[in-house]
Each structure stands twice: as structure tokens, then as C-alpha cells.
Write a protein that holds these residues in place. Structure first.
Motif, PDB file in Angstrom:
ATOM      1  N   PHE A  51     -16.168   0.433  -7.197  1.00 12.48           N
ATOM      2  CA  PHE A  51     -14.841   0.798  -6.694  1.00 12.48           C
ATOM      3  C   PHE A  51     -14.706   0.485  -5.209  1.00 12.48           C
ATOM      4  O   PHE A  51     -13.627   0.061  -4.747  1.00 12.48           O
ATOM      5  CB  PHE A  51     -14.548   2.277  -6.963  1.00 12.48           C
ATOM      6  CG  PHE A  51     -13.861   2.515  -8.271  1.00 12.48           C
ATOM      7  CD1 PHE A  51     -12.534   2.174  -8.459  1.00 12.48           C
ATOM      8  CD2 PHE A  51     -14.549   3.084  -9.338  1.00 12.48           C
ATOM      9  CE1 PHE A  51     -11.889   2.391  -9.681  1.00 12.48           C
ATOM     10  CE2 PHE A  51     -13.925   3.299 -10.561  1.00 12.48           C
ATOM     11  CZ  PHE A  51     -12.594   2.952 -10.725  1.00 12.48           C
ATOM     12  N   VAL A  52     -15.761   0.680  -4.433  1.00  8.34           N
ATOM     13  CA  VAL A  52     -15.718   0.337  -3.011  1.00  8.34           C
ATOM     14  C   VAL A  52     -15.371  -1.139  -2.838  1.00  8.34           C
ATOM     15  O   VAL A  52     -14.482  -1.514  -2.054  1.00  8.34           O
ATOM     16  CB  VAL A  52     -17.067   0.662  -2.330  1.00  8.34           C
ATOM     17  CG1 VAL A  52     -17.120   0.035  -0.934  1.00  8.34           C
ATOM     18  CG2 VAL A  52     -17.273   2.168  -2.223  1.00  8.34           C
ATOM     19  N   GLN A  53     -16.050  -2.007  -3.565  1.00 15.11           N
ATOM     20  CA  GLN A  53     -15.825  -3.450  -3.448  1.00 15.11           C
ATOM     21  C   GLN A  53     -14.436  -3.849  -3.941  1.00 15.11           C
ATOM     22  O   GLN A  53     -13.753  -4.672  -3.324  1.00 15.11           O
ATOM     23  CB  GLN A  53     -16.890  -4.203  -4.256  1.00 15.11           C
ATOM     24  CG  GLN A  53     -18.305  -3.999  -3.740  1.00 15.11           C
ATOM     25  CD  GLN A  53     -19.306  -4.671  -4.665  1.00 15.11           C
ATOM     26  OE1 GLN A  53     -19.542  -5.874  -4.603  1.00 15.11           O
ATOM     27  NE2 GLN A  53     -19.904  -3.872  -5.550  1.00 15.11           N
ATOM     28  N   TRP A  54     -14.022  -3.268  -5.066  1.00 11.52           N
ATOM     29  CA  TRP A  54     -12.718  -3.609  -5.644  1.00 11.52           C
ATOM     30  C   TRP A  54     -11.588  -3.236  -4.689  1.00 11.52           C
ATOM     31  O   TRP A  54     -10.665  -4.029  -4.455  1.00 11.52           O
ATOM     32  CB  TRP A  54     -12.559  -2.900  -6.979  1.00 11.52           C
ATOM     33  CG  TRP A  54     -11.261  -3.133  -7.669  1.00 11.52           C
ATOM     34  CD1 TRP A  54     -10.779  -4.325  -8.157  1.00 11.52           C
ATOM     35  CD2 TRP A  54     -10.255  -2.143  -7.966  1.00 11.52           C
ATOM     36  NE1 TRP A  54      -9.547  -4.138  -8.737  1.00 11.52           N
ATOM     37  CE2 TRP A  54      -9.204  -2.818  -8.641  1.00 11.52           C
ATOM     38  CE3 TRP A  54     -10.155  -0.774  -7.753  1.00 11.52           C
ATOM     39  CZ2 TRP A  54      -8.066  -2.151  -9.081  1.00 11.52           C
ATOM     40  CZ3 TRP A  54      -9.029  -0.108  -8.194  1.00 11.52           C
ATOM     41  CH2 TRP A  54      -7.983  -0.792  -8.844  1.00 11.52           C
ATOM     42  N   LEU A  55     -11.656  -2.039  -4.118  1.00  9.99           N
ATOM     43  CA  LEU A  55     -10.606  -1.591  -3.205  1.00  9.99           C
ATOM     44  C   LEU A  55     -10.572  -2.424  -1.929  1.00  9.99           C
ATOM     45  O   LEU A  55      -9.505  -2.628  -1.336  1.00  9.99           O
ATOM     46  CB  LEU A  55     -10.802  -0.110  -2.867  1.00  9.99           C
ATOM     47  CG  LEU A  55     -10.526   0.880  -4.001  1.00  9.99           C
ATOM     48  CD1 LEU A  55     -11.072   2.254  -3.657  1.00  9.99           C
ATOM     49  CD2 LEU A  55      -9.030   0.955  -4.297  1.00  9.99           C
ATOM     50  N   GLU A  56     -11.719  -2.918  -1.509  1.00 15.81           N
ATOM     51  CA  GLU A  56     -11.778  -3.723  -0.289  1.00 15.81           C
ATOM     52  C   GLU A  56     -11.297  -5.152  -0.500  1.00 15.81           C
ATOM     53  O   GLU A  56     -10.661  -5.743   0.381  1.00 15.81           O
ATOM     54  CB  GLU A  56     -13.220  -3.759   0.253  1.00 15.81           C
ATOM     55  CG  GLU A  56     -13.693  -2.470   0.878  1.00 15.81           C
ATOM     56  CD  GLU A  56     -15.130  -2.573   1.387  1.00 15.81           C
ATOM     57  OE1 GLU A  56     -15.813  -3.575   1.056  1.00 15.81           O
ATOM     58  OE2 GLU A  56     -15.563  -1.666   2.117  1.00 15.81           O
ATOM     59  N   ARG A  57     -11.547  -5.716  -1.685  1.00 15.60           N
ATOM     60  CA  ARG A  57     -11.353  -7.148  -1.880  1.00 15.60           C
ATOM     61  C   ARG A  57     -10.195  -7.529  -2.804  1.00 15.60           C
ATOM     62  O   ARG A  57      -9.677  -8.650  -2.719  1.00 15.60           O
ATOM     63  CB  ARG A  57     -12.644  -7.767  -2.423  1.00 15.60           C
ATOM     64  CG  ARG A  57     -13.778  -7.736  -1.421  1.00 15.60           C
ATOM     65  CD  ARG A  57     -15.154  -7.862  -2.068  1.00 15.60           C
ATOM     66  NE  ARG A  57     -15.195  -8.802  -3.184  1.00 15.60           N
ATOM     67  CZ  ARG A  57     -16.211  -8.897  -4.039  1.00 15.60           C
ATOM     68  NH1 ARG A  57     -17.267  -8.109  -3.883  1.00 15.60           N
ATOM     69  NH2 ARG A  57     -16.181  -9.766  -5.019  1.00 15.60           N
ATOM     70  N   ALA A  58      -9.790  -6.640  -3.675  1.00 14.45           N
ATOM     71  CA  ALA A  58      -8.763  -6.983  -4.665  1.00 14.45           C
ATOM     72  C   ALA A  58      -7.358  -6.729  -4.119  1.00 14.45           C
ATOM     73  O   ALA A  58      -7.163  -5.945  -3.188  1.00 14.45           O
ATOM     74  CB  ALA A  58      -8.971  -6.186  -5.947  1.00 14.45           C
ATOM     75  N   THR A  59      -6.387  -7.409  -4.710  1.00 16.27           N
ATOM     76  CA  THR A  59      -4.979  -7.156  -4.405  1.00 16.27           C
ATOM     77  C   THR A  59      -4.429  -6.222  -5.480  1.00 16.27           C
ATOM     78  O   THR A  59      -4.331  -6.596  -6.651  1.00 16.27           O
ATOM     79  CB  THR A  59      -4.169  -8.465  -4.389  1.00 16.27           C
ATOM     80  OG1 THR A  59      -4.704  -9.331  -3.378  1.00 16.27           O
ATOM     81  CG2 THR A  59      -2.703  -8.185  -4.088  1.00 16.27           C
ATOM     82  N   ILE A  60      -4.104  -5.014  -5.089  1.00 14.62           N
ATOM     83  CA  ILE A  60      -3.653  -3.983  -6.024  1.00 14.62           C
ATOM     84  C   ILE A  60      -2.200  -3.645  -5.671  1.00 14.62           C
ATOM     85  O   ILE A  60      -1.932  -3.073  -4.610  1.00 14.62           O
ATOM     86  CB  ILE A  60      -4.543  -2.723  -5.945  1.00 14.62           C
ATOM     87  CG1 ILE A  60      -6.017  -3.110  -6.108  1.00 14.62           C
ATOM     88  CG2 ILE A  60      -4.124  -1.695  -6.990  1.00 14.62           C
ATOM     89  CD1 ILE A  60      -6.981  -2.043  -5.631  1.00 14.62           C
ATOM     90  N   LYS A  61      -1.273  -3.973  -6.540  1.00 14.44           N
ATOM     91  CA  LYS A  61       0.148  -3.797  -6.247  1.00 14.44           C
ATOM     92  C   LYS A  61       0.590  -2.336  -6.309  1.00 14.44           C
ATOM     93  O   LYS A  61       1.477  -1.919  -5.572  1.00 14.44           O
ATOM     94  CB  LYS A  61       0.982  -4.632  -7.220  1.00 14.44           C
ATOM     95  CG  LYS A  61       0.749  -6.140  -7.091  1.00 14.44           C
ATOM     96  CD  LYS A  61       1.594  -6.905  -8.098  1.00 14.44           C
ATOM     97  CE  LYS A  61       1.358  -8.403  -7.982  1.00 14.44           C
ATOM     98  NZ  LYS A  61       2.181  -9.164  -8.960  1.00 14.44           N
ATOM     99  N   GLU A  62      -0.015  -1.575  -7.216  1.00 14.84           N
ATOM    100  CA  GLU A  62       0.415  -0.194  -7.413  1.00 14.84           C
ATOM    101  C   GLU A  62      -0.115   0.722  -6.298  1.00 14.84           C
ATOM    102  O   GLU A  62      -1.137   0.434  -5.682  1.00 14.84           O
ATOM    103  CB  GLU A  62      -0.064   0.326  -8.771  1.00 14.84           C
ATOM    104  CG  GLU A  62       0.513  -0.425  -9.953  1.00 14.84           C
ATOM    105  CD  GLU A  62      -0.266  -1.689 -10.304  1.00 14.84           C
ATOM    106  OE1 GLU A  62       0.083  -2.337 -11.297  1.00 14.84           O
ATOM    107  OE2 GLU A  62      -1.231  -2.019  -9.566  1.00 14.84           O
TER     108      GLU A  62
END
Length: 288
Positions: free
Chosen positions: A137-148
Motif C-alpha cells: 500500500f505504501v508503494q501503490w499510494l506513492e506511485r499510482a494515479t488514484i482518481k477517487e
């Protein structure tokens, strides 16, 4: 004795059949139905709204996963039911991401929206693969584009049985309470990570990291602490022995409390067969 043995040989498979049938029936019973949330205002924070009229209400469904064959099939089943319920009235379900913590792509990349992250360094999890979850989750939140603006943290063994509204609207995140998460029972252990000056142990919610609907902003604050505390706990023999397989759940609960984040406890968020016998007014089945 011969007659008794014959009777037992008949009854045991029959009882097993009944249990299996009832469990499967529970899972698929409401596959095409929509629950009436108007009957209970508590279930819908905004009971009179129309679904998907305001994009800030949407939450992103995020599920961490390994590349094991069993985990892949769980993700395929979960994603199928997500698609079935997403477009129904009262749903605030937005996008979906399988956060794959294997470090490499796999054969489901074209079937399920997937974001690949790195696993922990070899040996760091000490065989407790769940420690990859907070790091993922740390990596996903840092690197991904999350629209919601909100995230539902889920797991591969979850099945959506009804359309899920954003239960976190209003400021506080929503989480399912687990009867076996009891911080007060392990007060001496908990105080290693949640010092007295932070307040009473009762500030720690009896929850895990899933299912949880939370704002992306709050989750970004909590995840690094959740990861560091979970790793520290695993490397402390007393804590590891006390918390066992739910260690990572305690890690999330304590990390949330350290950041002053309290969760609304929603028993209607998830049901757990065979203890729960009805899908009415429930949203998720946890089947393993």
C-alpha cells in the motif's frame, strides 16, 4: 455395531453435503438482487442520493495479492462480483486495482486491473507473507494515479453480495470490528508501540486493515507507520507470540490510533460464514 457403523457412514457425508450446500447457497443467493437500504438509514450515510451523481463519493477498491495460483483464482472471483455490483443503484464503487506484491507481471494483467509493486526484501517477513500488505500500500499510494478520494482496502477472499455505498462519508473511516482484536487484553504488549502519553488503550479500534473504507489522505498518513510498526512487531518475539497471525491487523489498528484516526465500526460491512447466516443488509462475504 455393523448397523451403527453403516448409519454413521451415511450420516457423515450427508451432513457434509448439507453444510456445503448451505454455504454455497449463502454466497450466491443474492447475486442478482439489490438490498433495500431505505429500510435502514444507518446503512446509507446519504439515503436519498442517487448513485454516482457526485464523484467525490466514489471509493477505489484495492486488494493486495500474491502470484500464487490459489490467490489468482480468489482475485478472479472477487473481481467478477465487483463488476456485478458496481453499476447497481446505491453503489459508490469506483475503480479496482489488484496490488500485486510479487515484483513481476503475471498472466492476469490483461484480465484484472493490476499494479505491480516490490515485495519485502528476502527474509524480512520471516515467513509471514502478510507483512507485504502494508509495504504494498505504501508503494501503490506513492506511485499510482488514484482518481477517487476514498479507498476500500479489501482482500482476495472477499465477495461483494450487495452494492456498497461509501460508508466513510462524513469524515471518519468505516471498518469491520473483529471480536478477536482485543488491545486491552494485551495492554503490556500494546504499550510498546502506543505509549501512555498517547492516551488510553481504548483509543485503538478493534479492527484490521480490511475491510476498511478510508479517505486517501488519511491512508497516506497511516500506511508508513502501519508498515514500520508491523515489521517491528514481527521482530519482537513477545509481540509475535502474542499476536500471531493477526499481527498485521494490530499493526494497522495501532498505527491509526497513533495518527488520531478513529473508525466507525460497521458490523454490516461484512459477514463471515458459517456464523452469519444471511446476506440481508450485508455487503461483503469473507469466506476463508
Amino acid at each position: 455395531m455393523g448397523k451403527v457403523s453403516t448409519l454413521l457412514l451415511f450420516l457423515l457425508p450427508f451432513c457434509f453435503f448439507l453444510f456445503t450446500y448451505n454455504l454455497l447457497n449463502l454466497i450466491i443467493h443474492n447475486r442478482s438482487g439489490v438490498i433495500n437500504l431505505d429500510a435502514s438509514p444507518l446503512l446509507d450515510p446519504l439515503p436519498h442520493r442517487k448513485a454516482k451523481t457526485s464523484s467525490p463519493l466514489l471509493f477505489h477498491v484495492a486488494v493486495t495479492a500474491s502470484d500464487s495460483l490459489y490467490n489468482k483464482w480468489q482475485c478472479r472471483i472477487m473481481y467478477y462480483w465487483y463488476k456485478q455490483k458496481k453499476a447497481l443503484p446505491r453503489s459508490d464503487m469506483g475503480g479496482f486495482t489488484r496490488i500485486l506484491h510479487s515484483g513481476t507481471t503475471d498472466n492476469l494483467m490483461d484480465e484484472i486491473p493490476t499494479f505491480v509493486v516490490d515485495p519485502l526484501s528476502p527474509g524480512l517477513d520471516q515467513g509471514y507473507v502478510v507483512l507485504n500488505r502494508p509495504w504494498a500500500f505504501v508503494q501503490w499510494l506513492e506511485r499510482a494515479t488514484i482518481k477517487e478520494d476514498y479507498v476500500l482496502m479489501a482482500e482476495p477472499d472477499h465477495i461483494f453480495v450487495n452494492p456498497l455505498p461509501n460508508l466513510a462519508v462524513g469524515g471518519s473511516p468505516a471498518a469491520f470490528p473483529f471480536f478477536y482484536i482485543t488491545p486491552q487484553k494485551f495492554k503490556n504488549i500494546v504499550r510498546k508501540y502506543y505509549p501512555v502519553e498517547m492516551g488510553p488503550v481504548t483509543n485503538i479500534d478493534p479492527i484490521g486493515s480490511s475491510p476498511v473504507i478510508i479517505s486517501k489522505k488519511s491512508l497516506e498518513k497511516i500506511t508508513p507507520t502501519w508498515m514500520n510498526i508491523s515489521l517491528t512487531m514481527k521482530h519482537d518475539p513477545d509481540t509475535d507470540k502474542a499476536f500471531g497471525w493477526v499481527l498485521e491487523m494490530y499493526g494497522y489498528a495501532i498505527a491509526s490510533a497513533l495518527h488520531g484516526v478513529r473508525h466507525m465500526l460497521r458490523r454490516d460491512l461484512m459477514l463471515q460464514p458459517p456464523w452469519d447466516l444471511s446476506t440481508k443488509a450485508m455487503f461483503i462475504i469473507h469466506y476463508t
